[in-house]
Structures are given as structure tokens and as C-alpha cells.
Design a protein around this motif. Structure first.
Motif, PDB file in Angstrom:
ATOM      1  N   ARG A 197      23.152  45.146  46.628  1.00 54.40           N
ATOM      2  CA  ARG A 197      22.553  44.372  47.713  1.00 54.40           C
ATOM      3  C   ARG A 197      22.470  45.192  48.994  1.00 54.40           C
ATOM      4  N   LEU A 198      23.581  45.843  49.341  1.00 59.59           N
ATOM      5  CA  LEU A 198      23.601  46.629  50.570  1.00 59.59           C
ATOM      6  C   LEU A 198      22.687  47.841  50.475  1.00 59.59           C
ATOM      7  N   ALA A 199      22.539  48.395  49.269  1.00 58.74           N
ATOM      8  CA  ALA A 199      21.650  49.548  49.089  1.00 58.74           C
ATOM      9  C   ALA A 199      20.221  49.193  49.471  1.00 58.74           C
ATOM     10  N   LEU A 200      19.808  47.957  49.215  1.00 56.72           N
ATOM     11  CA  LEU A 200      18.457  47.529  49.591  1.00 56.72           C
ATOM     12  C   LEU A 200      18.284  47.572  51.104  1.00 56.72           C
ATOM     13  N   ALA A 201      19.294  47.096  51.830  1.00 56.44           N
ATOM     14  CA  ALA A 201      19.221  47.096  53.291  1.00 56.44           C
ATOM     15  C   ALA A 201      19.288  48.520  53.848  1.00 56.44           C
ATOM     16  N   LEU A 202      20.173  49.329  53.307  1.00 53.24           N
ATOM     17  CA  LEU A 202      20.293  50.714  53.775  1.00 53.24           C
ATOM     18  C   LEU A 202      19.007  51.496  53.537  1.00 53.24           C
ATOM     19  N   THR A 203      18.368  51.256  52.401  1.00 54.73           N
ATOM     20  CA  THR A 203      17.105  51.930  52.102  1.00 54.73           C
ATOM     21  C   THR A 203      16.028  51.520  53.096  1.00 54.73           C
ATOM     22  N   ILE A 205      16.523  50.562  56.233  1.00 52.91           N
ATOM     23  CA  ILE A 205      16.848  51.202  57.514  1.00 52.91           C
ATOM     24  C   ILE A 205      16.339  52.641  57.522  1.00 52.91           C
ATOM     25  N   HIS A 206      16.632  53.377  56.479  1.00 49.11           N
ATOM     26  CA  HIS A 206      16.266  54.791  56.429  1.00 49.11           C
ATOM     27  C   HIS A 206      14.762  54.980  56.286  1.00 49.11           C
ATOM     28  N   ALA A 207      14.098  54.050  55.613  1.00 43.70           N
ATOM     29  CA  ALA A 207      12.650  54.171  55.420  1.00 43.70           C
ATOM     30  C   ALA A 207      11.880  53.890  56.708  1.00 43.70           C
ATOM     31  N   ARG A 208      12.434  53.001  57.550  1.00 42.95           N
ATOM     32  CA  ARG A 208      11.724  52.616  58.785  1.00 42.95           C
ATOM     33  C   ARG A 208      12.711  52.638  59.944  1.00 42.95           C
ATOM     34  N   ILE A 209      13.107  53.817  60.335  1.00 39.29           N
ATOM     35  CA  ILE A 209      14.104  53.969  61.388  1.00 39.29           C
ATOM     36  C   ILE A 209      13.572  53.499  62.739  1.00 39.29           C
ATOM     37  N   ASP A 210      12.241  53.489  62.891  1.00 43.03           N
ATOM     38  CA  ASP A 210      11.639  53.099  64.170  1.00 43.03           C
ATOM     39  C   ASP A 210      11.426  51.588  64.282  1.00 43.03           C
ATOM     40  N   HIS A 211      11.746  50.840  63.238  1.00 38.40           N
ATOM     41  CA  HIS A 211      11.539  49.393  63.253  1.00 38.40           C
ATOM     42  C   HIS A 211      12.658  48.706  64.035  1.00 38.40           C
ATOM     43  N   ALA A 212      12.318  47.632  64.730  1.00 35.87           N
ATOM     44  CA  ALA A 212      13.310  46.875  65.510  1.00 35.87           C
ATOM     45  C   ALA A 212      14.069  45.924  64.586  1.00 35.87           C
ATOM     46  N   TRP A 213      14.924  46.486  63.762  1.00 33.40           N
ATOM     47  CA  TRP A 213      15.652  45.698  62.768  1.00 33.40           C
ATOM     48  C   TRP A 213      16.587  44.690  63.428  1.00 33.40           C
ATOM     49  N   GLU A 243      25.436  48.899  64.433  1.00 32.40           N
ATOM     50  CA  GLU A 243      26.134  50.122  64.817  1.00 32.40           C
ATOM     51  C   GLU A 243      25.753  51.262  63.873  1.00 32.40           C
ATOM     52  N   TYR A 244      25.604  50.956  62.598  1.00 32.17           N
ATOM     53  CA  TYR A 244      25.153  51.982  61.649  1.00 32.17           C
ATOM     54  C   TYR A 244      23.743  52.442  62.008  1.00 32.17           C
ATOM     55  N   LEU A 245      22.854  51.487  62.312  1.00 30.62           N
ATOM     56  CA  LEU A 245      21.483  51.823  62.681  1.00 30.62           C
ATOM     57  C   LEU A 245      21.462  52.723  63.912  1.00 30.62           C
ATOM     58  N   VAL A 271      12.407  57.230  66.840  1.00 30.25           N
ATOM     59  CA  VAL A 271      13.638  56.553  66.411  1.00 30.25           C
ATOM     60  C   VAL A 271      13.729  55.102  66.904  1.00 30.25           C
ATOM     61  N   GLY A 272      12.603  54.554  67.372  1.00 37.24           N
ATOM     62  CA  GLY A 272      12.543  53.122  67.583  1.00 37.24           C
ATOM     63  C   GLY A 272      12.818  52.602  68.964  1.00 37.24           C
TER      64      GLY A 272
END
Length: 297
Positions: A197-203, A205-213, A243-245, A271-272
Motif C-alpha cells: 500500500r505504501l509503495a503505491l504512495a511512495l511511487t 511522490i517520486h513520479a510527480r515531485i512537483d505536485h502539491a500532494w 516530511e518525507y516529501l 520541485v513543486g
């Protein structure tokens, strides 16, 4: 699909340096002083005893790979006690042939390739956050093939060997990280990637680092409730999602400023951050100096 682990390895820019063949026969021991940088040992033949300060001694055998992210003091020896030879890795250069310990004649009981990784100094701390103090990988078929190829490459020394060795050891590093990415790993990215589950979220983040997550968006990507996702991410990765982002954005920003030499405004957008000033404030808080100063340093 985007691959967060590949992102990390690309930022580290690893190379294999200071590699030497180490061998021993009979009763022997060598004591290494603290090095402070990532070191590795690839066992090519035989076996030996490795005792890293603060950890129980382990037996290392042919095909094993040991990675010490910070290389504290350690002793490599035969299985019977012997007076150690002392070596300071900061003072003894690599690449100067085989270092034989114990009996000088005859087939050695153990041969290994020992060396150190050289990483981009601005990102070297990433490895420490990803891996435990001692990484010992054994009995993995793919890794054993890599070890065999490294041994052959080091022995034959054909044209292009330095490049081949650096790429092979880089693959060893990735393989070691994969083997370490289990539920028993330290909290961090590797453990997070081992959670489906967390791998989906981490992927994401890394795919769209400039997005306002937002935490809500990432929770939906992981198919978890907002509170469950936040708690699970914080416990598994070691820091809250935002914090990770922030930390990952700053790692990428440092690379863009130093290696790609982009302007601060361009980095902010990559970087967003909506403005250069907001990025500069965040960067200064996280890194300890403004991005313009960091780029010039």
C-alpha cells in the motif's frame, strides 16, 4: 511505473573505489580502523570471521556480500585467534595488488575483494538512512553471479575494467538494498517499498515531485483511510508523509543546483514550489543555507 529506489541510487552516484584483493591463510587477523564512509567486502573464495564493533561476529563465505554504510572499526580474521595487523583505511590506498595475511605460501583459505564506495558527498547520508549498520547478504543467486563476474573482471583486468567494476558494484548495491527491503528492515524508504500500500504512495511522490500532494490524496492512492495511512506511513518510513516529501524535494533540489547548475527559480518550479521565495525559505530551513549560497559553495 516510476521507481523510487532507482531515484535514490541515481542521486547517490555510486562508484567502486579503493578496491583490493584481501586473502588469508592459517591463523591471521587484520584490524581496520574506523573509515566513516561506505565500505564493502565481496567474498570470492573460502570463508572468514567478520567482527564489526558493536555487533556479534559473523561467518562470511564465498558468494557473500557485506556492506557497511559507515564502516565502523572491524576485525577480519581466521577462525582461530591470532595477533591482528592494524590498518587505517584512510591512510592505505587501494588498487595496489593483493594483501596477504597469515601464511604467505600456498592456496589461501579466504580471498575477498574489499573496498569502499565513493558517493556524491551531498547525498551520502541517504545510504545511512536506508540501511542498517551491517548488511550481510548470502545465498542469493543473482548476487552470487555478480560476485563471480566481479572476481573475473578484477582478475583479468581487460580494457574497460574500471568502468565494468564500478557498474557491477553499483548493481551489487541495488541487489543488497532489495534484499534488505523486508519487514525487519529499519524504518525508511526500503521498508516502505516492501509495504504494497505504501509503495503505491511512495511511487506517486517520486513520479510527480512537483505536485502539491496532500495526505488525503496519498491515502487514496494507497487505498487506506487518511488516519490509517498517516500512522502506517510514519511508523514504516520513519517520518510523516509531508516530511518525507519535503526531504525528498530538498535532495532533488540539491542535485539540480549542484550537478545540473539550474537557476534557483527553475529548481523551485521543478520541485513543486509556486515561488522562488517560498522555495528559498524551505531550502534554507532544511539545508541550513540559501539555495544560491549552496549552489556557489
Amino acid at each position: 511505473m516510476h521507481d523510487p529506489l532507482s531515484d535514490v541510487v541515481r542521486l547517490l552516484h555510486p562508484q567502486a573505489v579503493f578496491a583490493n584483493i584481501i586473502s588469508g591463510k592459517g591463523n591471521w587477523a587484520v584490524r581496520y580502523a574506523e573509515y566513516g564512509q561506505p565500505g564493502f567486502c565481496i567474498v570470492l573464495e573460502g570463508s572468514a570471521l567478520l567482527a564489526v564493533d558493536g555487533h556479534a561476529p559473523i561467518t562470511i563465505n564465498a558468494g557473500d556480500f557485506v556492506l557497511l554504510p559507515t564502516t565502523p572499526p572491524f576485525t577480519l580474521s581466521s577462525f582461530l585467534p591470532a595477533p591482528p595487523v592494524f590498518i587505517d583505511p584512510k591512510l592505505v590506498p587501494g588498487g595496489q595488488g593483493e594483501r596477504r595475511h597469515g601464511e604467505q605460501d600456498g592456496t589461501p583459505d579466504m580471498r575477498a575483494l574489499g573496498g569502499a564506495f565513493l558517493f556524491d558527498t551531498d547525498h551520502a547520508a541517504l545510504l545511512v538512512t536506508l540501511l542498517p549498520t551491517v548488511v550481510h547478504v548470502r545465498g542469493v543467486g543473482r548476487l552470487m553471479h555478480l560476485v563471480q563476474m566481479i572476481g573475473e573482471e578484477y582478475h583479468d583486468r581487460k580494457p574497460g575494467s574500471d568502468y565494468m567494476l564500478s557498474r557491477l558494484v553499483e548493481m551489487l548495491l541495488v541487489e543488497a538494498m532489495r534484499c534488505t527491503a523486508t519487514g525487519s528492515a529499519l524504518p525508511g524508504l526500503l521498508r516502505g517499498l516492501d509495504d504494497e500500500r505504501l509503495a503505491l504512495a511512495l511511487t506517486r511522490i517520486h513520479a510527480r515531485i512537483d505536485h502539491a500532494w496532500t495526505v488525503g490524496e496519498l491515502a487514496r492512492a494507497a487505498a487506506l483511510s487518511r488516519s490509517t495511512f498517516f500512522d502506517r506511513f510514519t511508523r514504516t518510513v520513519g517520518v510523516p508523509p509531508m516530511e518525507y516529501l519535503l526531504a525528498w524535494r530538498m535532495q532533488v533540489a540539491k542535485d539540480l543546483l549542484r550537478r545540473d547548475r539550474l537557476h534557483v527559480a527553475d529548481v523551485a518550479q521543478r520541485v513543486g514550489y509556486g515561488s522562488t521565495s517560498s522555495f528559498s525559505v524551505a531550502f534554507s530551513r532544511h539545508v541550513g543555507e540559501p539555495p544560491s549560497h549552496y549552489a556557489r559553495r
